[in-house]
Design a protein around this motif. Structure first.
Motif, PDB file in Angstrom:
ATOM      1  N   ARG A  10       1.321  -1.102  -0.168  1.00  0.00           N
ATOM      2  CA  ARG A  10       0.150  -0.049   0.350  1.00  0.00           C
ATOM      3  C   ARG A  10       0.896   1.535  -0.031  1.00  0.00           C
ATOM      4  N   LEU A  11       1.479   1.874  -0.546  1.00  0.00           N
ATOM      5  CA  LEU A  11       1.520   3.358  -0.938  1.00  0.00           C
ATOM      6  C   LEU A  11       0.975   4.366  -0.606  1.00  0.00           C
ATOM      7  N   ASN A  12       2.314   5.207   0.492  1.00  0.00           N
ATOM      8  CA  ASN A  12       1.461   6.718   0.321  1.00  0.00           C
ATOM      9  C   ASN A  12       0.825   7.729   0.262  1.00  0.00           C
ATOM     10  N   GLY A  13       1.202   7.864  -1.065  1.00  0.00           N
ATOM     11  CA  GLY A  13       0.660   8.822  -2.037  1.00  0.00           C
ATOM     12  C   GLY A  13      -0.357   9.489  -1.863  1.00  0.00           C
ATOM     13  N   THR A  14      -1.295  10.635  -1.826  1.00  0.00           N
ATOM     14  CA  THR A  14      -2.100  11.127  -1.167  1.00  0.00           C
ATOM     15  C   THR A  14      -2.993  11.344  -1.792  1.00  0.00           C
ATOM     16  N   SER A  15      -3.238  11.259  -3.731  1.00  0.00           N
ATOM     17  CA  SER A  15      -3.887  11.032  -4.259  1.00  0.00           C
ATOM     18  C   SER A  15      -3.969   9.969  -5.276  1.00  0.00           C
ATOM     19  N   THR A  17      -3.492   9.728  -8.287  1.00  0.00           N
ATOM     20  CA  THR A  17      -2.768   9.571  -9.216  1.00  0.00           C
ATOM     21  C   THR A  17      -1.067   9.685  -8.727  1.00  0.00           C
ATOM     22  N   GLU A  18      -0.692  10.274  -7.744  1.00  0.00           N
ATOM     23  CA  GLU A  18       0.014  10.323  -6.765  1.00  0.00           C
ATOM     24  C   GLU A  18       0.750   8.807  -6.944  1.00  0.00           C
ATOM     25  N   ARG A  19      -0.290   7.846  -6.199  1.00  0.00           N
ATOM     26  CA  ARG A  19      -0.633   6.350  -5.801  1.00  0.00           C
ATOM     27  C   ARG A  19       0.534   5.900  -6.894  1.00  0.00           C
ATOM     28  N   ARG A  20      -1.026   6.107  -7.953  1.00  0.00           N
ATOM     29  CA  ARG A  20      -0.420   5.150  -9.677  1.00  0.00           C
ATOM     30  C   ARG A  20       1.245   5.885 -10.099  1.00  0.00           C
ATOM     31  N   ARG A  21       1.751   6.524  -9.510  1.00  0.00           N
ATOM     32  CA  ARG A  21       2.937   7.519 -10.010  1.00  0.00           C
ATOM     33  C   ARG A  21       4.028   6.206  -9.493  1.00  0.00           C
ATOM     34  N   GLN A  22       3.559   6.490  -8.172  1.00  0.00           N
ATOM     35  CA  GLN A  22       4.168   6.056  -7.550  1.00  0.00           C
ATOM     36  C   GLN A  22       4.810   4.612  -7.240  1.00  0.00           C
ATOM     37  N   ALA A  23       3.310   3.419  -8.348  1.00  0.00           N
ATOM     38  CA  ALA A  23       3.161   1.904  -8.899  1.00  0.00           C
ATOM     39  C   ALA A  23       3.957   1.911  -9.916  1.00  0.00           C
ATOM     40  N   ASP A  24       3.923   2.830 -10.647  1.00  0.00           N
ATOM     41  CA  ASP A  24       4.758   2.792 -11.803  1.00  0.00           C
ATOM     42  C   ASP A  24       6.180   2.940 -11.314  1.00  0.00           C
ATOM     43  N   THR A  25       6.576   3.168 -10.613  1.00  0.00           N
ATOM     44  CA  THR A  25       7.884   3.502  -9.993  1.00  0.00           C
ATOM     45  C   THR A  25       8.884   2.143  -9.365  1.00  0.00           C
ATOM     46  N   ILE A  26       7.477   2.080  -8.730  1.00  0.00           N
ATOM     47  CA  ILE A  26       8.078  -0.003  -8.081  1.00  0.00           C
ATOM     48  C   ILE A  26       7.946  -1.243  -9.104  1.00  0.00           C
ATOM     49  N   VAL A  27       7.080  -0.908 -10.118  1.00  0.00           N
ATOM     50  CA  VAL A  27       7.106  -2.203 -10.799  1.00  0.00           C
ATOM     51  C   VAL A  27       8.441  -1.929 -12.037  1.00  0.00           C
ATOM     52  N   SER A  42      10.350 -17.516 -12.595  1.00  0.00           N
ATOM     53  CA  SER A  42       9.939 -16.079 -13.087  1.00  0.00           C
ATOM     54  C   SER A  42       9.201 -15.328 -11.788  1.00  0.00           C
ATOM     55  N   LEU A  43       8.939 -14.041 -13.164  1.00  0.00           N
ATOM     56  CA  LEU A  43       8.671 -12.528 -12.257  1.00  0.00           C
ATOM     57  C   LEU A  43       7.330 -12.067 -12.944  1.00  0.00           C
ATOM     58  N   ASP A  44       6.128 -11.590 -12.052  1.00  0.00           N
ATOM     59  CA  ASP A  44       5.301 -11.139 -12.464  1.00  0.00           C
ATOM     60  C   ASP A  44       4.939  -9.330 -11.367  1.00  0.00           C
ATOM     61  N   VAL A  45       4.705  -8.769 -12.037  1.00  0.00           N
ATOM     62  CA  VAL A  45       4.984  -7.725 -11.168  1.00  0.00           C
ATOM     63  C   VAL A  45       3.948  -6.765 -11.736  1.00  0.00           C
ATOM     64  N   GLY A  46       2.920  -5.801 -10.753  1.00  0.00           N
ATOM     65  CA  GLY A  46       2.133  -5.036 -11.555  1.00  0.00           C
ATOM     66  C   GLY A  46       1.416  -4.354 -10.692  1.00  0.00           C
ATOM     67  N   ARG A  47       0.696  -2.909 -11.545  1.00  0.00           N
ATOM     68  CA  ARG A  47      -0.482  -1.963 -10.228  1.00  0.00           C
ATOM     69  C   ARG A  47      -1.447  -2.630 -10.102  1.00  0.00           C
ATOM     70  N   ASN A  48      -1.779  -2.553  -8.971  1.00  0.00           N
ATOM     71  CA  ASN A  48      -3.795  -2.994  -9.643  1.00  0.00           C
ATOM     72  C   ASN A  48      -4.565  -2.378 -10.230  1.00  0.00           C
ATOM     73  N   ASP A  54     -10.483  -2.341  -0.185  1.00  0.00           N
ATOM     74  CA  ASP A  54      -9.693  -3.013   0.931  1.00  0.00           C
ATOM     75  C   ASP A  54      -7.743  -3.143  -0.398  1.00  0.00           C
ATOM     76  N   ALA A  55      -7.903  -2.537  -1.506  1.00  0.00           N
ATOM     77  CA  ALA A  55      -7.482  -3.220  -2.702  1.00  0.00           C
ATOM     78  C   ALA A  55      -5.415  -2.725  -2.271  1.00  0.00           C
ATOM     79  N   TRP A  56      -4.628  -3.421  -2.414  1.00  0.00           N
ATOM     80  CA  TRP A  56      -3.252  -3.430  -2.377  1.00  0.00           C
ATOM     81  C   TRP A  56      -2.946  -2.292  -3.896  1.00  0.00           C
ATOM     82  N   ASP A  57      -1.852  -1.033  -3.585  1.00  0.00           N
ATOM     83  CA  ASP A  57      -1.636  -0.794  -4.666  1.00  0.00           C
ATOM     84  C   ASP A  57      -0.607  -1.378  -5.953  1.00  0.00           C
ATOM     85  N   VAL A  58       0.078  -2.149  -5.394  1.00  0.00           N
ATOM     86  CA  VAL A  58       1.227  -2.870  -6.466  1.00  0.00           C
ATOM     87  C   VAL A  58       1.123  -4.261  -5.704  1.00  0.00           C
TER      88      VAL A  58
END
Length: 114
Positions: A10-15, A17-27, A42-48, A54-58
């Motif tokens: 779960r990411l700490n962005g306040t919006s 849009t910010e959490r999507r950008r953070q998720a893209d950085t982590i991906v 094998s490796l699979d990664v993605g943002r929600n 109750d969903a997690w961000d990435v």
């Protein structure tokens, strides 16, 4: 025996849009580990992509060839670099590790149909 390593954040962005950008950085940071970590099968990664309260961000699902390979990953430079990227962006982290007796080739339905 293979080990499946599942991590979500779960990411700490306040919006959203910010959490999507953070998720893209982590991906992108997780993707860097592809091909660098011995024993990573094998490796699979993605943002929600489902907007649920109750969903997690990435999340990431990594399959290691053995418990020893997962243990070695913990101190691998690629993992340490990934942790440095993720740590300031997350508000929570979950982890699940389980053994998989054999690689999954395909899912077989009752009666032998795939």
């Amino acid at each position: 025996m293979e080990i499946v390593h599942v991590v979500s954040w779960r990411l700490n962005g306040t919006s959203a849009t910010e959490r999507r950008r953070q998720a893209d950085t982590i991906v992108a940071a997780v993707e860097v580990t592809r091909g660098l970590v011995p024993g990573l099968a094998s490796l699979d990664v993605g943002r929600n992509v489902i907007d649920a309260s109750d969903a997690w961000d990435v999340g990431a699902v990594m399959v290691f060839q053995s418990r020893a390979a997962l243990d070695a990953y913990q101190t691998h430079p690629a993992h340490l670099a990934l942790k440095a990227v993720v740590a300031p962006l997350r508000s929570a982290r979950s982890q699940l590790d389980f053994e998989r007796a054999s690689p999954v080739i395909g899912t077989q339905a009752p009666g032998g149909e795939t």
